[in-house]
Design a protein around this motif. Structure first.
Motif, PDB file in Angstrom:
ATOM      1  N   TYR A 144       1.003  -1.211   0.036  1.00  0.00           N
ATOM      2  CA  TYR A 144      -0.065   0.066   0.003  1.00  0.00           C
ATOM      3  C   TYR A 144       0.910   1.374   0.024  1.00  0.00           C
ATOM      4  O   TYR A 144       1.967   1.149   0.316  1.00  0.00           O
ATOM      5  N   ILE A 145       0.398   2.182  -0.648  1.00  0.00           N
ATOM      6  CA  ILE A 145       1.055   3.508  -0.620  1.00  0.00           C
ATOM      7  C   ILE A 145       0.546   4.464   0.288  1.00  0.00           C
ATOM      8  O   ILE A 145      -0.915   4.575   0.283  1.00  0.00           O
ATOM      9  N   SER A 146       1.184   5.130   1.141  1.00  0.00           N
ATOM     10  CA  SER A 146       0.611   5.903   2.096  1.00  0.00           C
ATOM     11  C   SER A 146      -0.010   6.964   1.496  1.00  0.00           C
ATOM     12  O   SER A 146       0.969   7.733   0.657  1.00  0.00           O
TER      13      SER A 146
END
Length: 149
Positions: A144-146
């Motif tokens: 996941y990309i913050s």
């Protein structure tokens, strides 16, 4: 009901299967008929670094057995025919239980296994195969990309 029998089997075994035999609903080899389940019985043993397969192939010759690896599937094929001398004998058969033809069995061994990795030996009617364990390709985990806010 008493049925005439010879050698411990009913002469009408194949005819009487329907609808009483569960095997009727499974796919049968027309060549081996109801006895096809007895062909290529296999024991699979797991060791620390390999899988060992022992496949029963009584009556087959080494030159009539092939092992093929394709797309991660190992297929063992065996074929045999009756001797030509058998046809020249006088008299007629009243019961014939020996067959000629081909049988095959397939095992999934994984995409990481190559032909060179598999070792095979045939002796005393048993095909012995050694298939090394290969690490399965790691399944890509979700990353996941913050999102800053």
């Amino acid at each position: 009901m008493l049925m005439p029998s010879i050698f411990g089997e009913s002469l009408l075994d194949d005819w009487m299967d329907f609808p009483f035999d569960d095997e009727f609903f499974t796919r049968r080899s027309p060549l081996y008929g109801k006895h096809g389940k007895n062909i290529m019985k296999t024991d699979v043993r797991e060791t620390n670094d390999a899988y060992e397969l022992d496949i029963d192939l009584p009556g087959f010759k080494k030159e009539n057995i092939t092992a093929e690896l394709k797309d991660g599937y190992l297929t063992i094929t065996a074929n045999k025919g009756l001797d030509k001398d058998e046809k020249d004998k006088e008299g007629k058969y009243i019961r014939q239980e020996r067959y000629s033809g081909t049988c095959a069995r397939t095992f999934y061994v994984g995409d990481g296994v190559t032909q060179e990795d598999i070792h095979a030996k045939f002796e005393d009617g048993i095909l012995k195969l050694s298939v090394p364990k290969k690490d399965a390709k790691a399944v890509e985990q979700k990353k996941y990309i913050s999102i800053e806010g």
